[in-house]
Design an enzyme around this catalytic site. Structure first.
Site, PDB file in Angstrom:
ATOM      1  N   GLU A  64       1.367  -8.345  11.819  1.00  0.00           N
ATOM      2  CA  GLU A  64       1.176  -8.054  10.392  1.00  0.00           C
ATOM      3  C   GLU A  64       2.525  -7.840   9.703  1.00  0.00           C
ATOM      4  O   GLU A  64       2.733  -8.283   8.581  1.00  0.00           O
ATOM      5  CB  GLU A  64       0.301  -6.787  10.295  1.00  0.00           C
ATOM      6  CG  GLU A  64      -0.186  -6.442   8.900  1.00  0.00           C
ATOM      7  CD  GLU A  64      -1.029  -5.166   8.907  1.00  0.00           C
ATOM      8  OE1 GLU A  64      -1.187  -4.526   9.967  1.00  0.00           O
ATOM      9  OE2 GLU A  64      -1.522  -4.792   7.828  1.00  0.00           O
ATOM     10  N   ASP A  86       0.756  -1.258   0.000  1.00  0.00           N
ATOM     11  CA  ASP A  86       0.000   0.000   0.000  1.00  0.00           C
ATOM     12  C   ASP A  86       0.786   1.308   0.000  1.00  0.00           C
ATOM     13  O   ASP A  86       0.512   2.192  -0.777  1.00  0.00           O
ATOM     14  CB  ASP A  86      -0.936   0.037   1.214  1.00  0.00           C
ATOM     15  CG  ASP A  86      -1.964  -1.078   1.171  1.00  0.00           C
ATOM     16  OD1 ASP A  86      -1.830  -2.001   0.343  1.00  0.00           O
ATOM     17  OD2 ASP A  86      -2.912  -1.018   1.970  1.00  0.00           O
TER      18      ASP A  86
HETATM   19  C1  GLC Z   1      -3.113  -3.950   4.049  1.00  0.00           C
HETATM   20  C2  GLC Z   1      -2.055  -4.579   3.152  1.00  0.00           C
HETATM   21  C3  GLC Z   1      -2.725  -5.391   2.068  1.00  0.00           C
HETATM   22  C4  GLC Z   1      -3.654  -6.404   2.717  1.00  0.00           C
HETATM   23  C5  GLC Z   1      -4.655  -5.703   3.666  1.00  0.00           C
HETATM   24  C6  GLC Z   1      -5.479  -6.666   4.473  1.00  0.00           C
HETATM   25  O1  GLC Z   1      -3.890  -3.051   3.335  1.00  0.00           O
HETATM   26  O2  GLC Z   1      -1.220  -3.615   2.593  1.00  0.00           O
HETATM   27  O3  GLC Z   1      -1.775  -6.045   1.269  1.00  0.00           O
HETATM   28  O4  GLC Z   1      -4.338  -7.127   1.764  1.00  0.00           O
HETATM   29  O5  GLC Z   1      -3.941  -4.920   4.574  1.00  0.00           O
HETATM   30  O6  GLC Z   1      -4.653  -7.493   5.214  1.00  0.00           O
END
Ligand code: GLC
Length: 437
Positions: free
Chosen positions: A405, A173
């Site tokens: 995460e 992101d």
């Molecule tokens: C964040 C990450 C993305 C992922 C999402 C849900 O936005 O950057 O890659 O899919 O979280 O975990």
């Protein structure tokens, strides 16, 4: 129980408690991500396949139930209401597109296309081959249709490479890669209420100004009812991403292999092989940067490579894209830039860059899903020392800090080095796969 068994049991607990029995999908993380995310679901299904085939199947079915009539598979499926996340369904308004899902509210963007290779992983993991093959037979054409959509609507020059129009489509992101594109834009200052920073320390998340860019790109797409041709013509963000295209290429190969097992799909196999040959050739011509010794992103709007190295730069190893010589170059780059002894592999962005930030989301931390792809890719080329290091580092980080995460890559940080959401589903799912493979 051994430590390994313990870890697996803990991972299962995370996955099971994030699974919504009623709707049949798994949230990535409570509070922070309360809906179904596209590529998360793929990785999550791989974890479930090791101990609960039914959940693995339901996960994929829930995602495909929101597929649009044109084959598009959205990045978020809003199966339920939740006020812990912004921007929600009323902001995205996917129904602006005439072929959007009628049964589900979704976003109007997608994520890296992992489903093809996930189906193949399921086939390899699940013991009851007849049962899993029946499931694959029932769903594979939907994934094929999704690939057809990419090659028809996301490839304006017909060169075999799909574009993305939003950083959230990349999965990475707030990568510093996008800073070059933000420099070409000047969006308004939107008024909105962030929800992510009520769950996670703001120093680990994107800034408000970055959110302005993200929202502005969605506003432009909405103005044009999420029409791919208009987006290709007008979006200031138009990128050929090596990670996204490597996932598509790996998934093409998986679909070919699965159709060969299923039989009776000569036309589809031949079409997939045509896409594949063109895609791999163009990928190698256009996305490799000799000076950096790595694959890079291509800015299709401004017609130039974006010259930075990230963990996405090495993902083509997973899809068998580089030849031996180029694979050796990539490995040298990974070792020298990312692999010093005082670091865990693999930071998400070039640690030597002044844009590197070891705590901030995709601007430096280690992510388990990227590590999983790199582990598999390195192993398939025979780089066993490095592949084992990536795997061991992933397990160590989770063992020390929990199912976070993302993680700090600096070994000198020895406390609280897990960041973002905790009890994060794909970290749990892929840990199970690491420990069982
Ligand atoms: C964040 C990450 C993305 C992922 C999402 C849900 O936005 O950057 O890659 O899919 O979280 O975990």
């Amino acid at each position: 129980m051994t430590t390994k068994d313990n870890l697996i049991e803990n991972a299962k607990t995370v996955l099971n408690s994030n699974f919504d029995e009623d709707k049949g999908f798994t949230i990535p993380c409570e509070g922070l991500y309360p809906f179904q995310w596209n590529w998360d679901s793929g990785f999550i299904a791989i974890g479930f396949a090791h101990y609960d085939t039914d959940k693995a199947k339901r996960e994929i079915e829930a995602l495909l139930s929101a597929q649009w009539e044109n084959g598009f598979i959205p990045h978020i499926i809003f199966h339920n209401d939740s006020d812990t996340y912004f921007p929600g369904p009323d902001f995205h308004l996917s129904k602006l597109h005439p072929l959007a899902s009628k049964s589900h509210r979704t976003t109007g963007m997608t994520q890296p296309p992992v489903l093809g290779f996930v189906l193949k992983e399921l086939y390899e993991i699940v013991e009851d081959k007849t049962d899993i093959l029946n499931f694959i037979k029932a769903n594979i054409d939907k994934v094929y249709h999704n690939h057809e959509h990419f090659y028809t609507h996301r490839d304006p020059n017909q060169e075999g490479l799909a574009f993305i129009y939003h950083n959230w489509e990349s999965g990475t992101d707030n990568s510093p890669i996008w800073d070059d594109i933000w420099d070409t834009m000047n969006p308004p200052n939107y008024k909105f209420e962030r929800r992510d920073t009520t769950h996670v320390d703001a120093s680990q998340r994107p800034t408000n100004r970055e959110y302005d860019y993200y929202l502005h790109l969605i506003e432009i797409a909405k103005e044009h009812h999420y029409d791919d041709a208009k987006i290709a013509e007008l979006s200031p963000f138009l990128v050929q991403d090596p990670l996204f295209n490597a996932m598509l290429i790996k998934s093409n190969a998986a679909l070919i292999a699965l159709y060969e097992i299923i039989g009776d799909a000569a036309d589809k196999i031949s079409q997939l092989k045509q896409w594949q040959t063109k895609a791999i050739a163009r990928f190698n011509e256009k996305l490799f940067n000799e000076k950096l010794g790595a694959y890079v992103h291509y800015d299709l709007r401004n017609e130039k490579q974006i010259e930075h190295i990230s963990s996405s730069s090495f993902s083509p190893l997973f899809a068998d894209i580089p030849d031996e010589a180029r694979a050796n170059t990539l490995v040298e780059t990974m070792k020298t830039k990312f692999g010093s002894e005082n670091r865990y592999l693999c930071a998400s962005f070039d640690p030597d860059s002044d844009r590197f930030n070891p705590k901030k989301y995709w601007r430096g931390p280690v992510w388990i899903n990227l590590n999983w792809l790199l582990y598999k890719g390195l192993k398939s080329y025979g780089f066993y020392d490095l592949s084992n290091r990536v795997k061991d580092d992933s397990i160590t980080l989770i063992e020390k800090y929990g199912f976070y995460e993302y993680f700090d890559s600096r070994k000198e940080v020895t406390e609280n080095a897990g960041y973002g959401g905790n009890n994060f589903s794909w970290s749990a799912a892929l840990l199970i796969d690491f420990l069982k493979s």
